[in-house]
Design a protein around this motif. Structure first.
Motif, PDB file in Angstrom:
ATOM      1  N   ILE A   1       1.058  -1.308   0.132  1.00  0.00           N
ATOM      2  CA  ILE A   1      -0.103  -0.142   0.015  1.00  0.00           C
ATOM      3  C   ILE A   1       0.979   1.376   0.035  1.00  0.00           C
ATOM      4  CG2 ILE A   1      -2.203  -1.182   1.122  1.00  0.00           C
ATOM      5  CD1 ILE A   1      -1.363   0.138   3.847  1.00  0.00           C
ATOM      6  N   ALA A   2       2.220   1.119   0.487  1.00  0.00           N
ATOM      7  CA  ALA A   2       3.101   2.254   0.475  1.00  0.00           C
ATOM      8  C   ALA A   2       3.235   2.809  -0.826  1.00  0.00           C
ATOM      9  CB  ALA A   2       4.287   1.969   0.863  1.00  0.00           C
ATOM     10  N   GLY A   3       3.534   2.223  -2.237  1.00  0.00           N
ATOM     11  CA  GLY A   3       3.561   2.528  -3.364  1.00  0.00           C
ATOM     12  C   GLY A   3       2.239   3.078  -4.006  1.00  0.00           C
ATOM     13  N   GLU A   4       1.032   2.391  -3.394  1.00  0.00           N
ATOM     14  CA  GLU A   4      -0.039   3.241  -3.725  1.00  0.00           C
ATOM     15  C   GLU A   4      -0.241   4.593  -3.170  1.00  0.00           C
ATOM     16  OE1 GLU A   4      -3.527   3.865  -5.888  1.00  0.00           O
ATOM     17  OE2 GLU A   4      -2.128   2.057  -6.388  1.00  0.00           O
ATOM     18  N   ALA A   5       0.372   4.830  -1.981  1.00  0.00           N
ATOM     19  CA  ALA A   5       0.228   6.188  -1.342  1.00  0.00           C
ATOM     20  C   ALA A   5       0.856   7.017  -2.050  1.00  0.00           C
ATOM     21  CB  ALA A   5       0.559   5.915  -0.009  1.00  0.00           C
ATOM     22  N   TRP A   6       2.097   6.690  -2.701  1.00  0.00           N
ATOM     23  CA  TRP A   6       2.892   7.750  -3.541  1.00  0.00           C
ATOM     24  C   TRP A   6       2.229   7.881  -4.917  1.00  0.00           C
ATOM     25  CZ3 TRP A   6       6.127  10.347  -1.324  1.00  0.00           C
ATOM     26  CH2 TRP A   6       7.258  10.157  -0.648  1.00  0.00           C
ATOM     27  N   ALA A   7       1.422   6.871  -5.491  1.00  0.00           N
ATOM     28  CA  ALA A   7       0.710   7.110  -6.677  1.00  0.00           C
ATOM     29  C   ALA A   7      -0.644   8.058  -6.388  1.00  0.00           C
ATOM     30  CB  ALA A   7       0.369   5.676  -7.218  1.00  0.00           C
ATOM     31  N   ARG A   8      -1.199   7.884  -5.251  1.00  0.00           N
ATOM     32  CA  ARG A   8      -2.284   8.582  -4.846  1.00  0.00           C
ATOM     33  C   ARG A   8      -1.976  10.216  -4.746  1.00  0.00           C
ATOM     34  NH1 ARG A   8      -4.873   7.158   0.741  1.00  0.00           N
ATOM     35  NH2 ARG A   8      -2.771   8.007   1.503  1.00  0.00           N
TER      36      ARG A   8
ATOM     37  N   ASP B   1       8.308   0.288   4.414  1.00  0.00           N
ATOM     38  CA  ASP B   1       7.681   1.484   3.677  1.00  0.00           C
ATOM     39  C   ASP B   1       6.518   1.928   4.291  1.00  0.00           C
ATOM     40  OD1 ASP B   1       9.962   1.433   2.082  1.00  0.00           O
ATOM     41  OD2 ASP B   1       8.737   0.493   0.174  1.00  0.00           O
ATOM     42  N   LEU B   2       5.771   1.253   4.981  1.00  0.00           N
ATOM     43  CA  LEU B   2       4.643   1.884   5.852  1.00  0.00           C
ATOM     44  C   LEU B   2       4.968   3.060   6.548  1.00  0.00           C
ATOM     45  CD1 LEU B   2       2.813  -1.301   7.201  1.00  0.00           C
ATOM     46  CD2 LEU B   2       2.359  -0.200   4.977  1.00  0.00           C
ATOM     47  N   LEU B   3       6.356   3.150   7.230  1.00  0.00           N
ATOM     48  CA  LEU B   3       6.512   4.470   7.717  1.00  0.00           C
ATOM     49  C   LEU B   3       7.536   5.305   6.972  1.00  0.00           C
ATOM     50  CD1 LEU B   3       7.720   2.579  11.336  1.00  0.00           C
ATOM     51  CD2 LEU B   3       5.784   3.464  10.538  1.00  0.00           C
ATOM     52  N   LEU B   4       7.592   5.154   5.836  1.00  0.00           N
ATOM     53  CA  LEU B   4       8.466   5.994   4.945  1.00  0.00           C
ATOM     54  C   LEU B   4       7.594   6.573   3.664  1.00  0.00           C
ATOM     55  CD1 LEU B   4      11.498   3.497   4.703  1.00  0.00           C
ATOM     56  CD2 LEU B   4      11.476   5.540   5.853  1.00  0.00           C
ATOM     57  N   SER B   5       6.185   6.384   3.967  1.00  0.00           N
ATOM     58  CA  SER B   5       5.404   6.753   2.398  1.00  0.00           C
ATOM     59  C   SER B   5       4.205   7.500   3.165  1.00  0.00           C
ATOM     60  CB  SER B   5       4.923   5.591   1.921  1.00  0.00           C
ATOM     61  OG  SER B   5       3.929   5.013   2.924  1.00  0.00           O
ATOM     62  N   PRO B   6       3.675   8.312   2.142  1.00  0.00           N
ATOM     63  CA  PRO B   6       2.586   9.373   2.801  1.00  0.00           C
ATOM     64  C   PRO B   6       1.134   8.555   2.937  1.00  0.00           C
ATOM     65  CG  PRO B   6       2.813   9.522   0.439  1.00  0.00           C
ATOM     66  CD  PRO B   6       4.090   8.594   0.948  1.00  0.00           C
ATOM     67  N   LEU B   7       1.453   7.528   3.557  1.00  0.00           N
ATOM     68  CA  LEU B   7       0.129   7.018   4.251  1.00  0.00           C
ATOM     69  C   LEU B   7      -0.367   7.745   5.283  1.00  0.00           C
ATOM     70  CD1 LEU B   7       1.374   3.148   3.974  1.00  0.00           C
ATOM     71  CD2 LEU B   7      -0.622   4.131   2.905  1.00  0.00           C
ATOM     72  N   GLN B   8      -1.766   7.498   5.808  1.00  0.00           N
ATOM     73  CA  GLN B   8      -2.480   8.211   6.791  1.00  0.00           C
ATOM     74  C   GLN B   8      -3.047   7.043   7.644  1.00  0.00           C
ATOM     75  OE1 GLN B   8      -2.328  11.328   7.155  1.00  0.00           O
ATOM     76  NE2 GLN B   8      -1.460  12.350   5.069  1.00  0.00           N
ATOM     77  N   ASP B   9      -3.666   7.726   8.549  1.00  0.00           N
ATOM     78  CA  ASP B   9      -4.226   6.832   9.532  1.00  0.00           C
ATOM     79  C   ASP B   9      -5.801   6.317   8.927  1.00  0.00           C
ATOM     80  OD1 ASP B   9      -5.779   9.115  10.068  1.00  0.00           O
ATOM     81  OD2 ASP B   9      -5.625   9.452  12.063  1.00  0.00           O
ATOM     82  N   TYR B  10      -6.246   7.092   7.900  1.00  0.00           N
ATOM     83  CA  TYR B  10      -7.324   6.482   7.478  1.00  0.00           C
ATOM     84  C   TYR B  10      -7.141   5.238   6.316  1.00  0.00           C
ATOM     85  CZ  TYR B  10      -6.122  10.159   4.343  1.00  0.00           C
ATOM     86  OH  TYR B  10      -5.683  11.179   3.413  1.00  0.00           O
ATOM     87  N   ASP B  11      -5.644   5.069   6.112  1.00  0.00           N
ATOM     88  CA  ASP B  11      -5.245   3.863   5.368  1.00  0.00           C
ATOM     89  C   ASP B  11      -5.099   2.855   6.226  1.00  0.00           C
ATOM     90  OD1 ASP B  11      -5.016   5.177   2.907  1.00  0.00           O
ATOM     91  OD2 ASP B  11      -3.283   6.179   3.811  1.00  0.00           O
ATOM     92  N   ALA B  12      -5.239   1.479   5.991  1.00  0.00           N
ATOM     93  CA  ALA B  12      -5.092   0.123   6.560  1.00  0.00           C
ATOM     94  C   ALA B  12      -4.270  -1.008   5.976  1.00  0.00           C
ATOM     95  CB  ALA B  12      -6.316  -0.068   6.968  1.00  0.00           C
TER      96      ALA B  12
ATOM     97  N   LEU C   1      14.400   5.310  12.654  1.00  0.00           N
ATOM     98  CA  LEU C   1      14.268   6.440  12.227  1.00  0.00           C
ATOM     99  C   LEU C   1      14.308   7.676  13.251  1.00  0.00           C
ATOM    100  CD1 LEU C   1      11.310   5.677   9.841  1.00  0.00           C
ATOM    101  CD2 LEU C   1      13.540   6.450   9.195  1.00  0.00           C
ATOM    102  N   ALA C   2      13.704   7.030  14.469  1.00  0.00           N
ATOM    103  CA  ALA C   2      13.815   7.982  15.838  1.00  0.00           C
ATOM    104  C   ALA C   2      15.342   8.222  15.901  1.00  0.00           C
ATOM    105  CB  ALA C   2      12.959   7.474  16.951  1.00  0.00           C
TER     106      ALA C   2
END
Length: 548
Positions: free
Chosen positions: A92-99, A127-138, A161-162
């Motif tokens: 889903i991370a790749g899809e977040a970039w495409a979105r 990539d779940l932590l490196l992409s523009p995913l939101q808390d409405y994604d799952a 990352l921290a």
């Protein structure tokens, strides 16, 4: 209830290929279940690789012939009308970039885990932590075991990352546990099928039959040696004739032959039977031959394990390992037996991880090497088999309880509402999120003319002059532009009609600037026409003159 557009790529749902994988069976089963039980007005499907509609429509109707309205989407731009995109993969991370260019709020994304042991999928999880995913994604995790695995990897990435960049500020996508489902009625057994299969395989009616269904691969699926050893020990302790039917498949005929030869050698007291488990008439009817199901999963590539649930739907008790998703399905003492497994302590496999990451070993060797350190309780396994072999009442009781549980907990009629409830929550969160402008492009996949901007002498400018070469004739230029050397890699170039329009304007009105030439086209076409002038100049169809 809420709806989602289904990401439709044939490879995610097609079980007719020679290389049948668990994700294919799971995808086909989900689509059939959604078509049967989805509480939606219309079924939305995104035709991802733009196959002819008649072709993909035929595939859907083959999976489940019904008269539901099917709405096909050709691109992402209309997914927001549905609100959620449901993907049959974890990427889903790749899809977040495409979105992102459409706006992060344009639709929510929902993906699902299958195997999480490959390098590609481990990268997907990171990539779940490196992409523009939101808390409405799952991301749907199909078992508690795989969810714990995902969380373990995310903990490591989050910690890194921290340490390097400070505390995280961006929301994370949800992780939700929803099991895979099945269509229970597809696995109904009959006396006729039982009789037919036993006659075909040469099995007496009074024999006790153990059934394994699945892919054959000692390295990348499960090692049949564990089942063979347990069955052999049981066969030596019971007077009942014990048969083992192996219904499955592998990548090559040689691999199939070797699998059967090696498994058979470890259980000489067991009557061994084999058949190709890929045809649909075998996959759904072979369950009738058996008295119990056996599957000793031992491999980190497994995340849920659908076949124990299919066995439950067929009313069969199971003897399975206490491993991964099997722990969420078979209840010890009720639906069958779960056999204890033993593995190295966390931290004892760093050498395997390093060798895989360093490409010293490939994926099959990596998961195969890890599985070689999974041991089981053979005493308990053999005793479970003997108990089932010698007690028909126990088989009937456990089988009945298994079937009832399959219907109440794992039939798609029980699972699809969980999907729709998740989609509803995602959509509600998406709509409540503050509106933000469409952000910049993907920094991990930048514009090539930006990334390699230092390569050319000059960059095309709107004020440059465009003219025709001396003595230019359209026929000759057309022959060049349609030649193989000019025609390859046609991605968002001006059409030949557009090129002819440029030629005619220059022939009639004389030289013009790049901007003036592009202005003859619709605003949406102008950036592509400007860029396309370089293609025409590249093959001598126009002349570009830089101006200060």
């Amino acid at each position: 209830m809420s709806n989602a557009a289904l990401y439709f790529h044939p490879d995610a749902y097609d079980t007719t290929g020679a290389r049948l994988m668990g994700r294919h069976s799971a995808g086909e089963s989900f689509l059939r279940g959604f078509l049967r039980h989805g509480q939606v007005d219309a079924v939305h499907l995104w035709n991802v690789n733009r196959r002819p509609i008649a072709e993909v429509m035929a595939m859907v109707r083959r999976i489940h012939p019904n008269e539901r309205a099917l709405t096909w989407h050709a691109s992402r731009r209309r997914l927001g009308e549905v609100g959620v995109l449901n993907m049959p993969v974890p990427g889903i991370a790749g899809e977040a970039w495409a979105r992102r260019p459409l706006g992060e709020q344009s639709y929510a994304i929902c993906g699902i885990t299958h195997t999480t042991a490959t390098a590609a999928i481990m990268q997907n999880v990171s990539d779940l932590l490196l992409s523009p995913l939101q808390d409405y994604d799952a991301l749907i995790c199909t078992s508690e075991a795989v969810r714990a695995s995902v969380e373990t990897q995310l903990d490591g990435v989050r910690s890194y990352l921290a340490q390097e960049y400070g505390p995280r500020r961006r929301p994370e996508p949800q992780r939700v546990t929803i099991p895979l489902g099945i269509n229970v009625e597809d696995f109904a057994t009959t006396a006729e099928h039982r009789k037919a299969w036993r006659e075909k395989l040469g099995i007496p009616e009074d024999a006790v039959v153990a059934l394994y269904v699945g892919r054959f691969s000692a390295r990348a699926k499960m090692n049949p040696a564990l089942m063979a050893i347990a069955l052999e020990q049981a066969a030596q302790r019971t007077s009942r004739p014990l048969y083992w039917v192996n219904s499955g498949w592998a990548a090559t005929e040689q691999a199939i032959s070797e699998h059967h030869e090696q498994a058979r050698a470890l259980c000489p007291s067991v009557h061994y039977r084999e058949l190709d488990g890929r045809p649909a008439d075998v996959r759904f009817s072979i369950w009738s031959v058996a008295d119990f199901f056996i599957s000793f999963s031992d491999n980190i590539q497994e995340t849920f394990g659908l076949t124990p649930v299919e066995a439950m739907a067929a009313g069969l008790p199971s003897v399975v390992t206490d491993w991964d998703g099997y722990r969420d399905t078979v209840r010890p003492g009720e639906d069958g037996f779960r056999i204890a497994t033993y593995a190295p302590r966390p931290g004892d496999g760093g050498d395997l991880a390093y060798a895989y990451a360093d490409s010293v070993i490939n994926y099959e060797t990596y998961v195969g090497a890890a599985s070689q350190f999974t041991a089981i309780d053979f005493t308990a396994a053999a005793q479970a088999i003997v108990d089932l072999a010698e007690n028909a009442d126990l088989r009937r009781r456990m089988g009945a309880q298994a079937k009832a549980r399959a219907l109440s907990a794992f039939d798609w009629s029980a699972i699809i509402p969980q999907y729709q409830a998740l989609w509803a929550e995602q959509n509600a969160r998406r709509r409540a999120a503050p509106v933000v402008p469409a952000p910049a492009a993907n920094p991990f996949r930048p514009d090539p003319f930006t990334l390699f901007g230092g390569y050319p002498t000059h960059h095309l400018q709107p004020g440059w002059q465009v003219s025709l070469p001396p003595g230019a004739a359209w026929g000759g230029l057309l022959a060049v532009l349609t030649s193989p050397l000019a025609a390859h890699s046609d991605v968002h170039r001006p059409s030949l009609d557009a090129a002819r329009k440029v030629f005619d304007a220059l022939a009639q009105h004389g030289p013009a600037t790049v901007a003036e030439t592009a202005a003859r086209f619709a605003p949406s076409e102008q950036p592509f026409v400007q860029r396309g002038l370089l293609w025409m100049a590249r093959f001598g169809a126009v002349v570009l003159t830089p101006r200060a």
